[in-house]
Design an enzyme around this catalytic site. Structure first.
Site, PDB file in Angstrom:
ATOM      1  N   LYS A 282       0.969  -1.203   0.183  1.00 12.49           N
ATOM      2  CA  LYS A 282       0.022  -0.095  -0.186  1.00 12.49           C
ATOM      3  C   LYS A 282       0.819   1.311   0.053  1.00 12.49           C
ATOM      4  O   LYS A 282       2.059   1.264   0.387  1.00 12.49           O
ATOM      5  CB  LYS A 282      -0.871   0.018   1.334  1.00 12.49           C
ATOM      6  CG  LYS A 282      -2.009  -1.108   1.227  1.00 12.49           C
ATOM      7  CD  LYS A 282      -2.741  -1.055   2.637  1.00 12.49           C
ATOM      8  CE  LYS A 282      -3.833  -2.112   2.864  1.00 12.49           C
ATOM      9  NZ  LYS A 282      -4.926  -1.910   1.767  1.00 12.49           N
ATOM     10  N   ARG A 356     -10.310 -11.431   1.622  1.00  9.57           N
ATOM     11  CA  ARG A 356     -11.297 -12.515   0.980  1.00  9.57           C
ATOM     12  C   ARG A 356     -10.626 -13.996   0.769  1.00  9.57           C
ATOM     13  O   ARG A 356     -11.246 -14.957   0.832  1.00  9.57           O
ATOM     14  CB  ARG A 356     -11.546 -12.102  -0.298  1.00  9.57           C
ATOM     15  CG  ARG A 356     -10.532 -12.027  -1.472  1.00  9.57           C
ATOM     16  CD  ARG A 356     -11.107 -11.193  -2.663  1.00  9.57           C
ATOM     17  NE  ARG A 356     -10.909  -9.791  -2.324  1.00  9.57           N
ATOM     18  CZ  ARG A 356     -11.388  -8.830  -3.104  1.00  9.57           C
ATOM     19  NH1 ARG A 356     -11.590  -9.253  -4.503  1.00  9.57           N
ATOM     20  NH2 ARG A 356     -11.577  -7.380  -2.668  1.00  9.57           N
TER      21      ARG A 356
END
Length: 503
Positions: A282, A356
């Protein structure tokens, strides 16, 4: 702070302070009118002089009002009477708590619970007053060395209800409100903990402590990486490969219904205690807020605490999926193909779409409980923040009745959620040339494609997904975890247990 409920006339209260509302423009609430009549127009005369207009947030503290036994009366501006809704009501309660503390009141009798809030009964008003009061008083200073104790003399708050018939529902509202508020506080405390302290092992220790505190109904099992390998939870394991902290899945089981036919409701919380993005790292700006990527697990922990405290007559299982996503020589890579616990394969296109991958294996794991329903809670996608902002949680589900239940509970609790669709056209975005699916589906509909990914692992039960990426924490000056959606899930479970708040 101590809360109680009573039914009595305002003029007979000997409390240090009475709290009543004033509407715009200078209109006394019914209780304030009673006090004005007793005091021979003393209060209305002050309003005519322009002392208080009644706008939201305005306050006026009166001392030694004629013929009134209470030492002080606090007038709180409530805005226009017809516009008093749930949000405004909570703001009025918040202002009340802050003002009472600022003015040095140690106890007060609050008549604001008698104000008319459209579509809301006394149970709702008392419970929301308790929850809002606790929220207003919350602070996180455990890690500060020089703690400046805030001035909080208020120790006792009594909520007045119109008749004695409402006392039972009022007492129940306080009981429920305190349990939910404690769950929210627990979730916020976990969320606000720094990632060098709050790792997967810390989450597991909290889960074990919960079982110790409520040993009659709660047991906790912690599953480590060795057992995950034996179970085939390769997607979950891959996410944690780059971290020196072991991935741990904490399973908290609450049994409130001894019947063998009583199937559990399962809550699954994403517990990424820090998400650097992994190899797909990130940007550095705001990366500190990625400690909040475990707020789903924190919320599930808070809800399990509420359930155990109220001893609800249902069975609930909470799973805290603890993990840390870090870059490193052992970290998983874009291009990897993972075989999930379900046997389906996933091509990793972005290691920052890791939540996920953790959740898909947990959603397969919980099949063994033969659940009544499964609800996962996750700070899953930035796309959900773009879609719904920081005010509303995203909801997706493969079962319409479950989705409607959750939406209804969100409206009841004032912890709003909004349903997003799951459709085959979105599923197509997850197609891969090298595996059964890819872990991302591109930018369009990113929150929905994440939900579609999870739906492929939930075909054996009724399932809902709550994306709390926009609602789990606040940035800026008021930075901190919000504790959402503890209130929503608490209301859902209260409804399932038969405590829907209807008088």
């Amino acid at each position: 702070m101590e809360f109680s409920v009573k039914s009595g006339s305002p003029e007979k209260q000997r409390s240090a302070c009475i709290v009543v509302g004033v509407f715009e423009p200078r209109r006394l609430s019914p209780i304030a009118e009673q006090l004005d009549k007793i005091s021979d127009g003393y209060i209305s005369a002050l309003l005519r002089r322009g002392e208080l207009e009644g706008k939201p947030g305005q306050t006026l503290l009166l001392h030694h009002v004629p013929n009134v036994l209470s030492e002080r009366i606090l007038l709180i501006g409530c805005g226009k009477e017809r516009e008093l809704d749930e949000r405004q009501y909570k703001q009025v309660i918040q202002k009340t708590i802050n003002t009472l503390n600022d003015t040095g009141s140690m106890e007060a009798v609050c008549f604001l619970t008698e104000l008319h809030v459209k579509g809301r009964n006394n149970y709702w008003k008392v419970r929301q007053a308790v929850e809002t009061a606790k929220e207003t008083l919350y602070s996180f200073d455990q890690l500060k060395t020089n703690k400046s104790e805030p001035r909080r003399p208020l120790r006792k708050m009594v909520f007045n209800v119109p008749t004695r018939r409402e006392l039972t529902s009022g007492e129940r509202a306080i009981q429920h409100g305190l349990a939910i508020a404690a769950g929210i506080k627990a979730a916020k405390d976990l969320g606000n903990m720094p990632p060098n302290i709050c790792n997967a092992a810390y989450l597991a220790s909290q889960a074990r402590q919960l079982a110790d505190s409520y040993s009659k109904n709660v047991i906790t099992r912690v599953i480590g990486e060795q057992q995950m390998r034996e179970l085939g939870m390769n997607a979950y394991l891959a996410v944690g490969h780059g971290s020196q902290n072991e991935s741990l899945m904490s399973v908290i089981e609450y049994k409130g219904n001894p019947s063998e036919d009583a199937r559990p409701i399962v809550l699954v919380g994403k517990g990424l205690t820090f998400d650097s993005g992994g190899i797909s790292i990130k940007p550095s700006e705001g990366m500190d807020e990625m400690k909040y990527d475990m707020c789903g697990a924190a919320a599930v922990y808070g809800v399990m605490r509420m359930v155990a405290e109220l001893q609800l007559p249902i069975n609930v299982i909470g799973v805290l999926a603890g993990c840390e996503n870090m870059p490193g020589g052992r970290a998983y890579r874009p291009g990897d193909v993972l075989t999930t616990m379900s046997g389906q394969t996933v091509e990793v296109l972005n290691t920052d779409a890791e939540g996920r991958l953790v959740l898909c294996d947990v959603l397969t794991y919980v099949e063994r409980f033969e659940p009544e329903a499964v609800i996962d809670v996750a700070t899953l996608t930035g796309a959900c923040v773009i879609a719904l902002g920081h005010h509303i949680t995203g909801l997706m589900s493969n079962h319409n009745p479950l989705a409607h239940e959750l939406i209804g509970a969100s409206e009841q609790a004032g912890d709003r959620a909004w349903r997003l669709p799951l459709g085959d056209e979105f599923q197509e975005q997850l197609e891969s040339n090298f595996a059964d699916m890819a872990n991302i589906g591109g930018r369009p509909g990113g929150a929905i494609t994440a939900g579609c990914f999870l739906s492929r692992f939930t075909r054996k039960y009724n399932w809902a997904h709550l994306d709390i990426a926009g609602t789990a924490w606040r940035s800026g000056k008021a930075k901190g975890a919000t504790g959402r959606p503890v209130a929503l899930l608490s209301q859902f479970l209260l409804n399932r247990a038969g405590f829907n708040g209807e008088e």
